[in-house]
Design a protein around this motif. Structure first.
Motif, short mmCIF file in Angstrom:
data_model
loop_
_atom_site.label_atom_id
_atom_site.label_comp_id
_atom_site.label_asym_id
_atom_site.label_seq_id
_atom_site.Cartn_x
_atom_site.Cartn_y
_atom_site.Cartn_z
N MET A 9 -41.44 -72.40 -54.04
CA MET A 9 -40.48 -71.62 -54.81
C MET A 9 -41.14 -71.18 -56.12
O MET A 9 -41.99 -71.88 -56.66
N GLU A 10 -40.71 -70.02 -56.61
CA GLU A 10 -41.23 -69.49 -57.87
C GLU A 10 -40.07 -69.21 -58.80
O GLU A 10 -38.91 -69.12 -58.37
N ARG A 12 -39.06 -66.56 -60.08
CA ARG A 12 -38.29 -65.37 -59.69
C ARG A 12 -37.29 -65.66 -58.57
O ARG A 12 -36.39 -64.86 -58.33
N ASP A 13 -37.43 -66.79 -57.90
CA ASP A 13 -36.47 -67.20 -56.86
C ASP A 13 -35.17 -67.72 -57.46
O ASP A 13 -34.21 -67.98 -56.74
N PHE A 14 -35.14 -67.88 -58.80
CA PHE A 14 -33.95 -68.36 -59.50
C PHE A 14 -33.59 -67.38 -60.62
O PHE A 14 -33.69 -67.70 -61.81
N SER A 18 -28.08 -67.21 -61.04
CA SER A 18 -28.10 -67.97 -59.79
C SER A 18 -27.81 -69.44 -60.09
O SER A 18 -27.91 -69.88 -61.23
N PRO A 63 -39.86 -74.61 -60.74
CA PRO A 63 -39.02 -74.30 -59.57
C PRO A 63 -38.95 -75.44 -58.55
O PRO A 63 -37.94 -75.58 -57.87
N GLN A 68 -31.80 -74.51 -54.52
CA GLN A 68 -30.80 -73.45 -54.53
C GLN A 68 -29.48 -73.93 -53.97
O GLN A 68 -29.44 -74.71 -53.03
#
Length: 124
Positions: A9-10, A12-14, A18, A63, A68
């Motif tokens: 995960m990076e 930008r994934d959050f 979010s 991350p 998520q």
């Protein structure tokens, strides 16, 4: 609750807005399992995510320490699987927020009740 997260995960994934659950913190274990909202990449370190917890604490996390969330405020849900309060099974509502170990939901219908439910009793 937990959908994805961890290795790969990076930041930008959050994206800002979010939701996630904090996991695997060694330095501040009191935050583990708490839900949080992302404020986006951390200023000065784009590889980290700035998050805010329900108490207002802001943290800059990697991350891999975020999982998520699948269930978010604003989701429309159906209540299922209750045994002690079975009268709520099948009712629909809108998720408002996370509190303690439950989601706060505004139920639809004639009574317009606000109730709290465990994640496993809500289906998106």
């Amino acid at each position: 609750r937990g959908a994805g997260g961890g290795a790969g995960m990076e930041a930008r994934d959050f994206p800002r807005g979010s939701h996630a659950q904090i996991t695997g913190l060694a330095a501040k274990p009191e935050f583990n399992e708490q839900h949080c909202a992302s404020l986006g990449p951390s200023p000065g370190n784009a590889e980290r995510v700035t998050v805010v917890t329900k108490t207002g604490a802001q943290l800059s996390l990697k991350p891999l320490n975020l999982r998520q969330s699948e269930l978010l405020p604003g989701n429309r849900v159906v209540v299922q699987g209750l045994t002690n309060a079975a009268k709520y099974n099948g009712q629909t509502g809108e998720v408002l927020s996370w509190q303690g170990d439950r989601w706060i939901v505004d139920l639809e219908g004639e009574t317009k009740e606000r109730k709290s439910f465990k994640s496993e009793n809500l289906v998106i």
